[in-house]
Design an enzyme around this catalytic site. Structure first.
Site, PDB file in Angstrom:
ATOM      1  N   CYS A 163       0.542   9.895 -75.127  1.00 14.16           N
ATOM      2  CA  CYS A 163       0.345   9.003 -76.273  1.00 14.16           C
ATOM      3  C   CYS A 163       1.540   8.984 -77.202  1.00 14.16           C
ATOM      4  CB  CYS A 163      -0.902   9.430 -77.035  1.00 14.16           C
ATOM      5  SG  CYS A 163      -2.352   9.109 -76.063  1.00 14.16           S
ATOM      6  N   ARG A 212      13.623  15.152 -70.365  1.00 10.43           N
ATOM      7  CA  ARG A 212      15.036  14.818 -70.593  1.00 10.43           C
ATOM      8  C   ARG A 212      15.274  13.358 -70.987  1.00 10.43           C
ATOM      9  NH1 ARG A 212      18.828  15.236 -67.619  1.00 10.43           N
ATOM     10  NH2 ARG A 212      20.230  16.265 -69.066  1.00 10.43           N
TER      11      ARG A 212
HETATM   12  N1  LLP Z   1      24.951  29.909 -71.319  1.00 13.23           N
HETATM   13  C1  LLP Z   1      24.382  29.705 -72.516  1.00 13.23           C
HETATM   14  C2  LLP Z   1      24.530  30.697 -73.561  1.00 13.23           C
HETATM   15  C3  LLP Z   1      23.641  28.531 -72.742  1.00 13.23           C
HETATM   16  O1  LLP Z   1      23.084  28.312 -73.924  1.00 13.23           O
HETATM   17  C4  LLP Z   1      23.492  27.574 -71.698  1.00 13.23           C
HETATM   18  C5  LLP Z   1      22.717  26.354 -71.896  1.00 13.23           C
HETATM   19  C6  LLP Z   1      24.096  27.859 -70.452  1.00 13.23           C
HETATM   20  C7  LLP Z   1      24.833  29.034 -70.309  1.00 13.23           C
HETATM   21  C8  LLP Z   1      23.976  26.948 -69.271  1.00 13.23           C
HETATM   22  O2  LLP Z   1      24.452  25.682 -69.483  1.00 13.23           O
HETATM   23  P1  LLP Z   1      24.527  24.672 -68.244  1.00 13.23           P
HETATM   24  O3  LLP Z   1      25.482  25.272 -67.232  1.00 13.23           O
HETATM   25  O4  LLP Z   1      23.174  24.537 -67.698  1.00 13.23           O
HETATM   26  O5  LLP Z   1      25.040  23.410 -68.831  1.00 13.23           O
HETATM   27  N2  LLP Z   1      18.040  21.120 -71.987  1.00 13.23           N
HETATM   28  C9  LLP Z   1      19.375  20.542 -71.930  1.00 13.23           C
HETATM   29  C10 LLP Z   1      20.431  21.571 -71.668  1.00 13.23           C
HETATM   30  C11 LLP Z   1      20.427  22.724 -72.666  1.00 13.23           C
HETATM   31  C12 LLP Z   1      21.442  23.763 -72.378  1.00 13.23           C
HETATM   32  C13 LLP Z   1      21.311  24.942 -73.278  1.00 13.23           C
HETATM   33  N3  LLP Z   1      22.195  26.010 -73.012  1.00 13.23           N
HETATM   34  C14 LLP Z   1      19.375  19.414 -70.883  1.00 13.23           C
HETATM   35  O6  LLP Z   1      18.345  19.180 -70.249  1.00 13.23           O
HETATM   36  O7  LLP Z   1      20.380  18.738 -70.718  1.00 13.23           O
END
Ligand code: LLP
Length: 409
Positions: free
Chosen positions: A339, A309
């Site tokens: 690296c 992240r």
């Molecule tokens: N529903 C759908 C269709 C999604 O694509 C996502 C997240 C969620 C729910 C849940 O979102 P949350 O409540 O966790 O914000 N890797 C990134 C976050 C990517 C989120 C992708 N979609 C990070 O580390 O910030």
């Protein structure tokens, strides 16, 4: 930021590190339960579909199931794993984005509700799963997020079916004999400001209006899924969002549109980060200290392969030593062994310089931590430990040489 890990003393972290090796993720069941409770209270009318992309650790999934929540799955294997962990078919929503035929065939065989956002995907799925339940993910041009990469609606986004082709989508569904049971959207991730909340609510109520229109055209819907996205506080002085006002405003809007409760579609939400971020930390050991120019580089055995992240979004995670060293604070950069110059876990932290061998804790790492870890540079993904009923359990072993290289497979 509430950090349960600070209440664990340095000796305990040291002995866990010695016993299990570092780096490892550590999760606390009580914090996970508390965050689930927040969501249940704030959205008392909603059914929760946990976005397991945030953390698919088996112990986390089991705890989520014990809360009575379902699953938002975004790949066939997420869906398969959720079913294997005991979630019922009707508790798992599969959301596909640019799915291949193979993927669609695999989920068709599971008998889930399938949520799609492209005409082609609906048509291809319809050809293989006549009579199946589907939902449409729409894009209402309302996107927001903590970083451009995680905004999942609007101009720049690859997600969602735009409203100009909604009628065409309904026609495909009718022609293929699919059953439209829901509408869905997801605005983006890491929503934490008042402005984010406004976007989220505008999009959610906008989705209700689209649902009314669709119901007039094709009959009642079973659910409207307004997605996830709720942010948490990462910085020491940052508070996690107060969800109660999101829930109450949303419910008012829903009742306004469907005054008769018997005709009101169920409300689904899909939080990921909010439920799991705070319950997890990454535990690492300082391997090498290097002083160069005016910087102190603190090298750890965790890196962008363990927690990407900071490298990917410039995200802030708190870092601290359970056994702080005496001495003046200095300008520290915490980095890993990979690296790439982008292999940074924390930039510009003013802290007393630890010794080589000291344990460091990287906080608020339960969401999109292990889930996005990799074997880059042929390094193992960390182990995962779960603390429940006064006991630490290893719920996933650190990968070994054979796993990482595929040697002998
Ligand atoms: N529903 C759908 C269709 C999604 O694509 C996502 C997240 C969620 C729910 C849940 O979102 P949350 O409540 O966790 O914000 N890797 C990134 C976050 C990517 C989120 C992708 N979609 C990070 O580390 O910030």
């Amino acid at each position: 930021m509430k950090d349960w890990a600070r209440s664990i003393d340095a000796g305990e972290w040291e002995s866990l590190a010695r016993e299990h090796g570092t780096p490892f993720y550590a999760y606390d069941a009580k914090v996970l339960h508390d965050r689930c409770n927040d969501v249940s209270l704030a959205f008392s009318q909603a059914e929760v579909r946990y976005a397991m992309k945030a953390n698919a650790c088996p112990a986390v999934l089991d705890a989520i199931r014990a809360e009575g929540f379902g699953i938002d799955a975004v790949s066939a294997w997420e869906a398969r794993f959720a079913l294997e962990r005991g979630f019922a078919k009707d508790e798992v929503l599969y959301t596909g984005n640019f799915p291949s035929d193979d993927e669609l065939r695999e989920v068709a065989g599971m008998g889930l509700i399938v949520n799609l956002d492209a005409l082609s995907a609906l048509d291809r799925y319809g050809a293989m799963a006549r009579g199946a339940k589907v939902s449409i993910r729409v894009d209402l041009e309302e996107g927001a997020g903590h970083h451009p990469h995680v905004v999942t609606a609007g101009d720049e986004s690859k997600f969602g079916l735009t409203l100009d082709v909604l009628d065409e989508a309904l026609a495909i569904i009718a022609r293929r004999g699919l059953r439209l049971v829901g509408l869905h959207q997801h605005v983006g991730s890491g929503l934490s400001t008042d402005e984010h909340r406004e976007v989220w609510l505008r999009a959610a109520t906008g989705l209700f209006d689209v649902a009314l229109r669709v119901e007039r055209a094709t009959g009642p819907l079973e659910f409207v899924d307004v997605g996830g996205g709720f942010g948490v506080g990462y910085r020491e002085d940052e508070r996690t969002v107060e969800l109660a006002s999101w829930g109450s405003a949303l419910e008012r809007a829903r009742i306004e549109r469907w005054p008769d409760p018997k005709r009101r579609p169920a409300l689904w939400i899909e939080p990921g980060r909010y439920l799991v971020a705070e319950c997890g930390v990454l535990v690492t050991r300082v391997s090498t200290i290097k002083r160069a120019r005016d910087r102190v580089w603190i090298g750890t055995d965790a890196g962008m392969h363990s927690l990407i992240r900071p490298a990917m979004y410039g995200s802030y995670h708190p870092v601290y030593a359970p056994r702080p060293r005496a001495g003046a604070s200095e300008r520290c950069f915490i980095v890993g062994p990979i690296c790439e110059s982008g292999d940074v876990l924390a930039e510009e932290r003013t802290m007393p310089v630890p010794d080589e061998g000291d344990v460091l804790i990287i906080g608020v790492a339960g969401a999109y931590g292990y889930a996005m870890a990799s074997t880059y540079n042929l390094r193992a993904r960390p182990a995962e430990l779960f603390f429940e009923r006064d006991e630490w359990k290893v719920v996933r072993e650190r990968e070994r040489y054979e796993h990482v290289t595929g040697n002998g497979v």
